[in-house]
Design an enzyme around this catalytic site. Sequence first.
Site, short mmCIF file in Angstrom:
data_model
loop_
_atom_site.label_atom_id
_atom_site.label_comp_id
_atom_site.label_asym_id
_atom_site.label_seq_id
_atom_site.Cartn_x
_atom_site.Cartn_y
_atom_site.Cartn_z
CD GLU A 46 -0.58 -5.58 5.89
OE1 GLU A 46 -0.44 -6.11 4.79
OE2 GLU A 46 -0.97 -4.39 6.04
CG HIS A 94 -3.33 -3.76 3.33
ND1 HIS A 94 -2.37 -3.05 4.02
CD2 HIS A 94 -4.04 -2.84 2.64
CE1 HIS A 94 -2.50 -1.76 3.77
NE2 HIS A 94 -3.51 -1.62 2.92
CB CYS A 108 -0.98 -0.05 1.18
SG CYS A 108 -2.41 1.01 0.94
#
Lengths: 213, 82
Positions: free
Chosen positions: A197, A195, A87
Amino acid sequence: MKYGVVVFPGSNCDSDCYHAVTDQLNEEACYIWHEDAKLPEELDAIILPGGFSYGDYLRCGAISKFSKIMPEVIKFANNGGYVIGICNGFQILTESGLLPGALLMNTSQKFICKDVVLKVANNKSKFTNNFEQDEAIHVPIAHGEGRYHISDTGLQELKDNDQIAFTYDDNPNGSVADIAGIFNKRKNVLGMMPHPERCLFRNRKSLDILNIK
Amino acid sequence: MFKVKVHIMLKDDVLDPQGKTVSHSLDHLGYKGLSHMKIGKYIEFLVEGDDESKTKASVNKMCSEVLSNPVIEKYEFYMERA
Protein backbone atom coordinates in the site's frame (compact mmCIF):
# COMPACT_ATOMS: atom_id res chain seq x y z
CA MET A 1 -14.89 -4.18 -5.84
CA LYS A 2 -15.44 -3.20 -2.23
CA TYR A 3 -12.62 -3.36 0.31
CA GLY A 4 -12.96 -3.11 4.06
CA VAL A 5 -9.99 -1.89 6.10
CA VAL A 6 -10.09 -3.07 9.72
CA VAL A 7 -8.99 -0.45 12.24
CA PHE A 8 -7.59 -1.76 15.51
CA PRO A 9 -6.39 0.52 18.31
CA GLY A 10 -2.79 1.12 17.24
CA SER A 11 -3.24 0.44 13.51
CA ASN A 12 -1.28 3.09 11.64
CA CYS A 13 -1.42 2.04 7.98
CA ASP A 14 -5.22 1.99 7.77
CA SER A 15 -5.45 5.35 5.97
CA ASP A 16 -2.66 4.36 3.59
CA CYS A 17 -4.58 1.21 2.64
CA TYR A 18 -7.85 3.11 2.30
CA HIS A 19 -6.34 5.74 0.00
CA ALA A 20 -4.33 3.21 -1.99
CA VAL A 21 -7.59 1.43 -2.79
CA THR A 22 -9.77 4.48 -3.42
CA ASP A 23 -7.34 6.96 -4.99
CA GLN A 24 -5.03 4.61 -6.88
CA LEU A 25 -7.02 1.47 -7.66
CA ASN A 26 -10.23 3.49 -8.02
CA GLU A 27 -12.21 0.94 -6.03
CA GLU A 28 -14.61 1.40 -3.14
CA ALA A 29 -13.34 1.12 0.43
CA CYS A 30 -14.66 1.52 3.94
CA TYR A 31 -13.22 1.35 7.43
CA ILE A 32 -14.29 -1.42 9.79
CA TRP A 33 -13.95 -0.69 13.51
CA HIS A 34 -12.52 -3.56 15.55
CA GLU A 35 -15.47 -3.44 17.93
CA ASP A 36 -18.05 -3.89 15.18
CA ALA A 37 -19.93 -7.13 15.49
CA LYS A 38 -20.78 -7.36 11.80
CA LEU A 39 -18.99 -6.75 8.51
CA PRO A 40 -20.43 -4.24 6.04
CA GLU A 41 -22.62 -5.69 3.28
CA GLU A 42 -21.21 -6.97 0.01
CA LEU A 43 -17.52 -6.84 0.82
CA ASP A 44 -15.12 -8.43 -1.65
CA ALA A 45 -11.92 -8.06 0.34
CA ILE A 46 -10.72 -7.24 3.83
CA ILE A 47 -7.37 -5.63 4.59
CA LEU A 48 -5.78 -6.00 8.02
CA PRO A 49 -3.38 -3.06 7.98
CA GLY A 50 0.03 -2.54 9.49
CA GLY A 51 0.75 -0.83 12.78
CA PHE A 52 1.09 -1.80 16.40
CA SER A 53 -2.37 -3.02 17.32
CA TYR A 54 -2.89 -3.06 21.08
CA GLY A 55 0.68 -1.78 21.43
CA ASP A 56 2.01 -5.20 20.36
CA TYR A 57 1.40 -6.22 23.99
CA LEU A 58 2.04 -9.87 24.88
CA ARG A 59 2.94 -10.69 21.24
CA CYS A 60 2.31 -8.85 17.97
CA GLY A 61 -1.29 -9.56 16.99
CA ALA A 62 -2.00 -11.64 20.09
CA ILE A 63 -4.68 -9.34 21.50
CA SER A 64 -6.15 -8.33 18.14
CA LYS A 65 -7.19 -11.88 17.41
CA PHE A 66 -9.72 -11.56 20.23
CA SER A 67 -11.28 -8.41 18.79
CA LYS A 68 -15.02 -8.51 18.31
CA ILE A 69 -14.70 -8.28 14.52
CA MET A 70 -12.17 -11.12 14.12
CA PRO A 71 -14.62 -14.06 14.22
CA GLU A 72 -16.43 -12.32 11.34
CA VAL A 73 -13.16 -11.88 9.43
CA ILE A 74 -12.39 -15.58 9.94
CA LYS A 75 -15.87 -16.55 8.79
CA PHE A 76 -15.48 -14.29 5.73
CA ALA A 77 -12.16 -15.96 4.85
CA ASN A 78 -13.55 -19.44 5.39
CA ASN A 79 -16.36 -18.59 2.98
CA GLY A 80 -13.81 -17.70 0.30
CA GLY A 81 -13.64 -13.92 0.84
CA TYR A 82 -10.27 -12.28 0.11
CA VAL A 83 -8.25 -11.24 3.14
CA ILE A 84 -4.90 -9.45 3.01
CA GLY A 85 -2.83 -8.96 6.14
CA ILE A 86 0.05 -6.53 5.80
CA CYS A 87 2.83 -6.38 8.40
CA ASN A 88 0.94 -6.29 11.72
CA GLY A 89 -1.99 -7.65 9.70
CA PHE A 90 0.15 -10.67 8.78
CA GLN A 91 1.01 -11.15 12.44
CA ILE A 92 -2.71 -11.05 13.30
CA LEU A 93 -3.45 -13.66 10.60
CA THR A 94 -0.87 -16.09 11.99
CA GLU A 95 -2.00 -15.49 15.59
CA SER A 96 -5.61 -16.10 14.65
CA GLY A 97 -4.76 -19.29 12.78
CA LEU A 98 -5.84 -18.14 9.31
CA LEU A 99 -2.22 -18.60 8.22
CA PRO A 100 0.38 -21.04 9.60
CA GLY A 101 3.64 -20.09 11.35
CA ALA A 102 4.55 -17.03 13.41
CA LEU A 103 6.54 -13.79 13.16
CA LEU A 104 9.49 -13.24 15.47
CA MET A 105 12.00 -10.54 16.21
CA ASN A 106 14.41 -9.84 13.32
CA THR A 107 17.71 -11.67 13.77
CA SER A 108 19.52 -8.31 13.68
CA GLN A 109 17.38 -7.11 16.62
CA LYS A 110 16.81 -3.93 14.62
CA PHE A 111 13.69 -2.30 13.24
CA ILE A 112 14.31 -2.28 9.49
CA CYS A 113 12.71 0.32 7.24
CA LYS A 114 13.80 0.19 3.60
CA ASP A 115 12.90 -0.88 0.08
CA VAL A 116 13.48 -4.56 -0.61
CA VAL A 117 13.32 -6.73 -3.71
CA LEU A 118 10.79 -9.53 -3.62
CA LYS A 119 10.41 -12.47 -5.93
CA VAL A 120 6.87 -13.45 -6.89
CA ALA A 121 7.14 -17.10 -5.88
CA ASN A 122 3.68 -18.07 -7.08
CA ASN A 123 1.66 -15.98 -9.53
CA LYS A 124 -1.35 -18.28 -9.49
CA SER A 125 -3.50 -16.32 -7.08
CA LYS A 126 -5.75 -13.27 -7.25
CA PHE A 127 -3.09 -11.29 -5.39
CA THR A 128 -0.19 -12.23 -7.65
CA ASN A 129 -1.67 -12.89 -11.08
CA ASN A 130 -0.81 -9.36 -12.22
CA PHE A 131 2.86 -10.40 -12.10
CA GLU A 132 5.06 -12.83 -13.95
CA GLN A 133 6.19 -15.97 -12.16
CA ASP A 134 9.52 -15.17 -10.42
CA GLU A 135 9.18 -11.47 -11.29
CA ALA A 136 11.31 -9.19 -9.12
CA ILE A 137 9.28 -6.38 -7.54
CA HIS A 138 10.21 -3.57 -5.16
CA VAL A 139 8.19 -3.12 -1.97
CA PRO A 140 9.16 -1.32 1.25
CA ILE A 141 9.41 -3.09 4.59
CA ALA A 142 9.09 -1.49 8.03
CA HIS A 143 9.19 -3.96 10.89
CA GLY A 144 11.04 -5.13 13.96
CA GLU A 145 9.31 -8.49 14.21
CA GLY A 146 9.14 -9.86 10.70
CA ARG A 147 11.17 -13.04 10.89
CA TYR A 148 8.82 -15.69 9.58
CA HIS A 149 9.08 -18.93 11.52
CA ILE A 150 7.52 -22.29 10.79
CA SER A 151 8.45 -25.88 11.66
CA ASP A 152 10.23 -28.04 9.07
CA THR A 153 7.07 -30.03 8.41
CA GLY A 154 5.07 -26.82 8.16
CA LEU A 155 7.54 -25.45 5.63
CA GLN A 156 7.30 -28.61 3.57
CA GLU A 157 3.52 -28.26 3.59
CA LEU A 158 3.79 -24.64 2.41
CA LYS A 159 6.01 -25.80 -0.45
CA ASP A 160 3.85 -28.80 -1.33
CA ASN A 161 0.75 -26.62 -1.52
CA ASP A 162 2.42 -23.71 -3.37
CA GLN A 163 1.60 -21.39 -0.46
CA ILE A 164 4.73 -19.26 -0.62
CA ALA A 165 3.66 -16.00 -2.26
CA PHE A 166 6.79 -13.85 -2.03
CA THR A 167 10.41 -14.42 -1.06
CA TYR A 168 13.12 -11.87 -0.26
CA ASP A 169 15.91 -11.46 -2.72
CA ASP A 170 18.24 -10.48 0.12
CA ASN A 171 16.71 -11.78 3.36
CA PRO A 172 16.59 -8.76 5.72
CA ASN A 173 15.19 -10.38 8.86
CA GLY A 174 16.20 -14.04 9.03
CA SER A 175 12.88 -15.47 7.80
CA VAL A 176 12.80 -19.20 7.15
CA ALA A 177 13.36 -19.95 3.44
CA ASP A 178 13.50 -16.17 2.73
CA ILE A 179 9.71 -16.03 3.09
CA ALA A 180 8.16 -12.55 2.82
CA GLY A 181 4.54 -13.57 2.31
CA ILE A 182 2.34 -16.67 2.24
CA PHE A 183 -1.16 -17.75 1.23
CA ASN A 184 -3.54 -20.13 2.90
CA LYS A 185 -4.15 -23.38 1.02
CA ARG A 186 -7.16 -21.96 -0.80
CA LYS A 187 -5.15 -18.85 -1.83
CA ASN A 188 -7.83 -16.39 -0.74
CA VAL A 189 -5.84 -15.22 2.29
CA LEU A 190 -2.48 -13.48 1.88
CA GLY A 191 -0.15 -12.36 4.65
CA MET A 192 3.01 -10.40 3.93
CA MET A 193 5.46 -8.27 5.90
CA PRO A 194 6.27 -5.77 3.09
CA HIS A 195 3.87 -2.88 2.48
CA PRO A 196 2.34 -2.83 -1.04
CA GLU A 197 0.00 0.00 0.00
CA ARG A 198 3.03 2.29 0.24
CA CYS A 199 3.82 1.81 -3.47
CA LEU A 200 1.74 4.78 -4.56
CA PHE A 201 4.35 6.65 -6.56
CA ARG A 202 7.64 4.82 -6.80
CA ASN A 203 7.28 1.15 -7.72
CA ARG A 204 3.61 1.76 -8.44
CA LYS A 205 3.29 -1.66 -10.05
CA SER A 206 3.73 -3.42 -6.70
CA LEU A 207 0.45 -1.85 -5.57
CA ASP A 208 -1.25 -4.37 -7.86
CA ILE A 209 -0.87 -6.96 -5.09
CA LEU A 210 -3.98 -5.27 -3.67
CA ASN A 211 -5.69 -5.31 -7.07
CA ILE A 212 -7.60 -8.57 -6.89
CA LYS A 213 -10.13 -8.02 -9.66
CA MET B 1 -7.41 -17.23 45.89
CA PHE B 2 -4.23 -18.36 44.16
CA LYS B 3 -1.10 -16.57 43.08
CA VAL B 4 -0.02 -17.76 39.64
CA LYS B 5 3.46 -17.36 38.18
CA VAL B 6 3.85 -18.10 34.47
CA HIS B 7 7.15 -18.48 32.62
CA ILE B 8 7.03 -18.30 28.82
CA MET B 9 10.11 -19.16 26.77
CA LEU B 10 10.80 -19.59 23.08
CA LYS B 11 10.99 -23.25 22.11
CA ASP B 12 14.48 -24.74 21.97
CA ASP B 13 14.60 -24.83 18.18
CA VAL B 14 13.59 -21.16 17.80
CA LEU B 15 16.46 -18.71 17.50
CA ASP B 16 16.44 -16.04 20.20
CA PRO B 17 18.56 -13.13 18.90
CA GLN B 18 17.85 -11.15 22.06
CA GLY B 19 19.41 -13.79 24.28
CA LYS B 20 22.37 -14.07 21.94
CA THR B 21 22.99 -10.30 21.93
CA VAL B 22 22.76 -9.99 25.72
CA SER B 23 25.03 -12.99 26.17
CA HIS B 24 27.62 -11.44 23.85
CA SER B 25 27.45 -8.14 25.70
CA LEU B 26 28.02 -9.85 29.03
CA ASP B 27 30.98 -11.69 27.53
CA HIS B 28 32.46 -8.35 26.47
CA LEU B 29 32.02 -7.10 30.03
CA GLY B 30 34.11 -9.98 31.28
CA TYR B 31 31.41 -12.44 32.35
CA LYS B 32 32.94 -15.46 30.67
CA GLY B 33 31.59 -18.94 30.12
CA LEU B 34 27.99 -18.00 29.34
CA SER B 35 26.04 -19.90 26.72
CA HIS B 36 22.49 -20.88 25.67
CA MET B 37 21.00 -17.64 26.99
CA LYS B 38 17.30 -17.28 26.26
CA ILE B 39 15.10 -14.38 27.23
CA GLY B 40 11.47 -15.05 27.97
CA LYS B 41 8.48 -13.57 29.72
CA TYR B 42 7.34 -13.76 33.29
CA ILE B 43 3.72 -13.05 34.15
CA GLU B 44 2.15 -13.19 37.60
CA PHE B 45 -1.39 -12.63 38.74
CA LEU B 46 -3.96 -13.49 41.38
CA VAL B 47 -6.97 -15.58 40.55
CA GLU B 48 -10.02 -16.06 42.69
CA GLY B 49 -11.24 -19.53 43.57
CA ASP B 50 -10.77 -22.37 46.02
CA ASP B 51 -10.70 -25.43 43.81
CA GLU B 52 -7.06 -26.07 42.93
CA SER B 53 -7.54 -28.51 40.06
CA LYS B 54 -10.26 -26.41 38.47
CA THR B 55 -8.08 -23.29 38.68
CA LYS B 56 -5.11 -25.21 37.34
CA ALA B 57 -7.11 -26.34 34.29
CA SER B 58 -8.31 -22.81 33.68
CA VAL B 59 -4.80 -21.34 33.96
CA ASN B 60 -3.46 -24.02 31.65
CA LYS B 61 -6.07 -23.17 29.02
CA MET B 62 -5.29 -19.46 29.41
CA CYS B 63 -1.57 -20.16 28.92
CA SER B 64 -1.99 -22.27 25.82
CA GLU B 65 -4.64 -20.14 24.13
CA VAL B 66 -3.68 -16.60 25.05
CA LEU B 67 -0.52 -16.04 27.05
CA SER B 68 1.73 -18.16 24.84
CA ASN B 69 1.80 -19.01 21.15
CA PRO B 70 2.35 -22.77 20.89
CA VAL B 71 3.92 -22.36 17.43
CA ILE B 72 6.99 -20.67 18.92
CA GLU B 73 6.72 -20.76 22.69
CA LYS B 74 6.52 -23.14 25.63
CA TYR B 75 5.30 -22.32 29.12
CA GLU B 76 5.20 -23.56 32.65
CA PHE B 77 3.36 -22.16 35.63
CA TYR B 78 3.34 -22.41 39.39
CA MET B 79 0.40 -21.82 41.71
CA GLU B 80 0.29 -21.10 45.42
CA ARG B 81 -2.57 -20.20 47.74
CA ALA B 82 -2.65 -16.49 48.43
